[in-house]
Structure formats: structure tokens, C-alpha cells
Design an enzyme around this catalytic site. Structure first.
Site, PDB file in Angstrom:
ATOM      1  N   LYS A 129      -0.795   4.014   8.825  1.00 40.34           N
ATOM      2  CA  LYS A 129      -0.317   3.283   7.846  1.00 40.34           C
ATOM      3  C   LYS A 129      -0.813   3.928   6.334  1.00 40.34           C
ATOM      4  O   LYS A 129      -0.472   3.254   5.312  1.00 40.34           O
ATOM      5  CB  LYS A 129      -0.244   1.860   7.630  1.00 40.34           C
ATOM      6  CG  LYS A 129       0.087   1.218   9.015  1.00 40.34           C
ATOM      7  CD  LYS A 129      -0.080  -0.319   9.276  1.00 40.34           C
ATOM      8  CE  LYS A 129       0.414  -0.854  10.388  1.00 40.34           C
ATOM      9  NZ  LYS A 129       1.987  -0.661  10.656  1.00 40.34           N
ATOM     10  N   ASP A 182      -7.460  -8.843   8.933  1.00 39.23           N
ATOM     11  CA  ASP A 182      -6.739  -7.632   9.223  1.00 39.23           C
ATOM     12  C   ASP A 182      -6.047  -6.816   8.055  1.00 39.23           C
ATOM     13  O   ASP A 182      -5.455  -7.493   7.240  1.00 39.23           O
ATOM     14  CB  ASP A 182      -5.197  -8.484   9.707  1.00 39.23           C
ATOM     15  CG  ASP A 182      -4.152  -7.393  10.023  1.00 39.23           C
ATOM     16  OD1 ASP A 182      -4.199  -6.290   9.593  1.00 39.23           O
ATOM     17  OD2 ASP A 182      -2.900  -7.804  10.615  1.00 39.23           O
ATOM     18  N   HIS A 209       0.538 -11.109  11.881  1.00 37.61           N
ATOM     19  CA  HIS A 209       1.045 -10.164  13.187  1.00 37.61           C
ATOM     20  C   HIS A 209       0.560 -10.772  14.222  1.00 37.61           C
ATOM     21  O   HIS A 209      -0.442 -11.144  14.450  1.00 37.61           O
ATOM     22  CB  HIS A 209       0.698  -8.782  12.700  1.00 37.61           C
ATOM     23  CG  HIS A 209       1.067  -7.589  13.077  1.00 37.61           C
ATOM     24  ND1 HIS A 209       0.695  -7.264  14.667  1.00 37.61           N
ATOM     25  CD2 HIS A 209       2.254  -6.711  12.990  1.00 37.61           C
ATOM     26  CE1 HIS A 209       1.385  -6.252  14.940  1.00 37.61           C
ATOM     27  NE2 HIS A 209       2.366  -6.011  13.990  1.00 37.61           N
ATOM     28  N   GLN A 257      -2.281  -3.797   6.313  1.00 35.13           N
ATOM     29  CA  GLN A 257      -1.258  -3.735   5.197  1.00 35.13           C
ATOM     30  C   GLN A 257      -1.957  -3.634   3.716  1.00 35.13           C
ATOM     31  O   GLN A 257      -1.155  -3.599   2.696  1.00 35.13           O
ATOM     32  CB  GLN A 257      -0.178  -4.975   5.315  1.00 35.13           C
ATOM     33  CG  GLN A 257       0.663  -4.875   6.557  1.00 35.13           C
ATOM     34  CD  GLN A 257       1.624  -3.676   6.537  1.00 35.13           C
ATOM     35  OE1 GLN A 257       2.189  -3.122   5.506  1.00 35.13           O
ATOM     36  NE2 GLN A 257       1.824  -3.518   7.822  1.00 35.13           N
TER      37      GLN A 257
END
Length: 410
Positions: free
Chosen positions: A224, A198, A121, A201
């Protein structure tokens, strides 16, 4: 209560969009907030809202207690060893920027190397680009296999002496793959590099133990994972946080201020300048408890079952082009695709007219899309409150949209 029955906790999902029942499949961008989390947030705002840490009145002490209890909830959720390793941030992007700015200044020198991957990302690319420019370091990308997985053979060739930082997404927001972070951390540590992850997700969808992964830093976002926007977490090993300097100054991170210099508060407050997002942290803790009540392993299994159900149906559509593994067992709930001859923005608009919400564009991953030789894609992303009926609606709406662009009716 079955996982899909949890949908009842999300009133926003029970509405009509363009005179059609809403099917929300944009969870990789943001998930929705369940009623129990909203209720906890409202209760805090109505009964306990005050600034934290310095006040001695009842509301301030109550707010401080809930805020620090939220930190402990996060600590246990990600299996950190101490609350000193848990910083509240605005989200994943903030956390990665803090690491790039503070850690980068500490460990990177001219000629050193920083390693990321082709699937990152923008939030896990641009901070490292800027660090490389500041320090005259080299930014190196790990390539991908033909089906979109991280090429571990290439990783072994690139994570070598001279590499100071390795920063990789735990799960891709486009390709839907989960990366072997533990193996990457081992490679990084063998050459004296720092491992940054990261987790935007992955954290909402699977059990995460930062100690088991042996990463040095791990960032994720509340929005999220059933919490409001504007709250996130940066985990870091205490030894690193103690060495690093804060990059924002004022308020809670101050210990003493003299005429010519200042001293910083102890961890974790050393990095949390100004009044924190108190209500956001409390709502995040509520969301974590909600997810833990369901069970992260249960969430993983449910999403896997949905992908195994829908992916063959999607692949059977003429002109369907998938980005990422065709093996459903290698997918998170993220499915990026195109329909041959239909621009993804047109497709997303046509699906919206049928009540199906997906995302279209470059998904903040322009280098990846150039690597895949596409300008943009459509993306459907599932969460635990989605059902097989939602999956069927996706397939049916794509077929109808395809017919519309071919024949002019829908």
C-alpha cells in the site's frame, strides 16, 4: 519535481484500458511500484541474492547487510527506538494475527474485554474474535458519530477497567477518517490495556511516529506504499516483544535445539521463522526512501487538495451518497459512496469500461457496512501520483454511468 510529476515513475499508469487511458483510483487496495524501486529490486536479485544471516560467503554477507539495513530504514521511518522493535511480516494481517495470538495468550483471561471499533477491517476483527472465543473474553465495539468519525465519548465509556487490549485502525479504509490514536492510547494505558494500531491506511499517506502515538504495537503493509506484495512490518515495544512467545518456529528464530526443548534467538529474529522475504524487505526500504524523498507531509497535502477539489463535485451529482464525513478536511484520499439506483458492482464495471479503476464491495468491512445499513459501496482512493485530471475523470465517468443506467447509453 512536483508530486504529480512523480506519475512518470509509474509506467503501468500509462496504458489503455478498454481503449481508454487508465485512471487508477484503487490505491487503498494496492498502490503501484515506481521504477526506482523496481530497479533496486532487480539490482539486488541480479547481484546480491542469497540467504541471510548464517552464510559467510560474499553474497550471503551482502544480502544480510542489505536486509538489516532495510530494517534500520523502517526503524527511522516510523520512529521506533530500536531495530529490535521492527519485525518483518507478510503484511498488516500477519502482524495483527501475531499480536492477537501471542500477546493475547499472555494478557487476556476469561471475563476480560477487548475493544475495537465499528470501522475496522476484517484483519482487525477476526483475530480478536478468535482470541475472545479462546479465552472466553468479551469483544466490544466503539460506535461512530453520525458522520462516520470515531465516537470518543463512547470510547471513554468502553475503555475501562477489565479491558486488556484496544485495537484500532489509524485510518479507515472505507470512511476515510483518521482516528485519534494518541488519545486512545492514553485511555488504554490509564486502565492498563495494550494499544494496537492497524496502520495499513495511514503509513503510506502521513508521517507516523510510533513513539509520539505511544502505541504498543503498529502494523502496516508494503504493497500500500509503493512496495511489492508479501512484505510488511510489525512494530512492538521491546518490553512486550521480550515477554511474548513466538508463534511460528524454525529457521532464523532458533538459538539452540536440544532433544526435548529449544531456545529462541534474540530480538527481532525471535519472531521471524524461516527464510524471510529478503527481496521484499529491500524493496520496502527502497519504497520508503522514495516516499521520504517526496515527503510524507507533501503527500498528505497533495491528497487533501485532491479531496477538497473532487468531493464537492461528487456531492453535486444527483443521487450521490457519501459514507464518511462531508467535510473534505476530515478525509484521507479514500471516498466510499453509492449512486442511488445503481449497484456498486455495476457502477465499477461501467467505470472500468471508461478506463477508471475503482473498487466495489464490502471492502473487508462487513460489520461496518451493516452498521451503515448498506450491502456494499463503491470506493475511489487517491495517492500522490493522481491528479486533478484523474479526479475530473472520476466525476465525468460517474455521470456517464448514471446516464447509461438511466437511459441505456454510454
Amino acid at each position: 519535481m512536483t508530486v504529480s510529476k512523480r506519475k512518470q515513475d509509474f509506467p503501468i499508469l500509462f496504458q489503455q484500458v478498454n481503449d481508454e487511458p487508465l485512471v487508477y483510483l484503487d490505491n487503498a487496495a494496492s498502490t503501484h511500484v515506481p521504477t526506482p524501486v523496481i530497479n533496486d529490486l532487480v539490482t539486488y536479485m541480479q547481484t546480491s541474492h542469497a540467504n541471510v544471516h548464517r552464510g559467510v560467503h560474499t553474497l550471503a554477507e551482502r544480502a544480510t547487510s542489505q536486509y538489516e539495513a532495510a530494517r534500520e530504514t523502517v526503524r527511522t521511518f516510523i520512529d521506533a527506538s530500536s531495530v529490535k522493535e521492527v519485525l518483518f511480516t507478510r503484511g498488516t494481517t500477519t502482524g495483527l494475527n501475531w499480536v492477537a495470538r501471542s500477546l493475547g495468550e499472555l494478557v487476556v483471561e476469561a471475563g476480560d474485554k477487548i475493544v475495537i471499533s465499528r470501522m475496522e477491517h476484517h484483519s482487525n476483527i477476526v483475530p480478536w474474535q478468535e482470541l475472545a472465543k479462546r479465552k472466553q473474553a468479551e469483544l466490544i465495539y466503539i460506535d461512530l458519530t453520525e458522520d462516520g468519525e470515531l465516537d470518543m465519548a463512547d470510547a471513554k465509556e468502553k475503555i475501562v477497567s477489565g479491558v486488556k487490549i484496544v485495537s484500532i485502525a489509524h485510518a479507515s479504509n472505507v470512511l476515510g477518517v483518521v482516528n485519534p490514536v494518541k488519545d486512545l492510547a492514553k485511555l488504554a494505558h490509564e486502565v492498563g490495556a495494550v494499544m494496537v494500531v492497524d496502520g495499513a491506511q495511514s503509513t503510506p499517506h502521513m508521517t507516523v511516529s510510533v513513539q509520539e502515538l505511544d502505541c504498543d504495537f503498529y502494523a502496516f503493509s508494503g504493497h500500500k506504499m509503493c512496495a511489492p506484495t508479501g512484505i510488511g512490518v510489525l512494530y512492538g515495544k521491546q518490553t512486550w516483544f521480550e515477554k511474548m512467545s513466538p508463534i511460528e518456529f524454525g529457521g532464523e528464530m532458533i538459538n539452540f535445539v536440544y532433544d526435548d526443548y529449544s531456545t529462541w534467538a534474540e530480538l527481532p529474529y525471535k519472531f521471524e521463522a524461516g527464510t524471510p522475504n529478503i527481496s521484499g524487505a529491500i524493496a520496502l526500504a527502497s519504497a520508503i526512501k522514495y516516499l521520504e524523498e517526496i515527503g510524507l507531509d507533501t503527500i498528505t497535502k497533495h491528497e487533501q487538495e485532491l479531496v477538497e477539489y473532487v468531493l464537492p463535485k461528487l456531492l453535486a451529482i444527483d443521487g450521490f451518497e457519501l459514507y464518511g464525513p462531508r467535510d473534505a478536511s476530515k478525509h484521507t484520499g479514500v471516498i466510499a459512496f453509492n449512486i442511488k439506483g445503481v449497484h456498486p458492482h455495476d457502477l465499477a464495471t461501467a467505470l472500468d469500461m471508461q478506463g477508471v479503476a475503482i473498487r466495489a464491495g464490502h471492502h473487508c468491512a462487513q460489520p461496518l457496512l451493516r452498521y451503515l445499513d448498506v450491502h456494499s459501496t463503491a470506493r475511489a482512493s487517491f495517492y500522490f501520483y493522481n491528479t486533478k485530471e484523474d479526479a475530473d475523470s472520476l466525476v465525468e465517468s460517474i455521470i456517464a454511468a448514471k446516464e447509461f443506467f438511466s437511459d441505456g447509453f454510454i
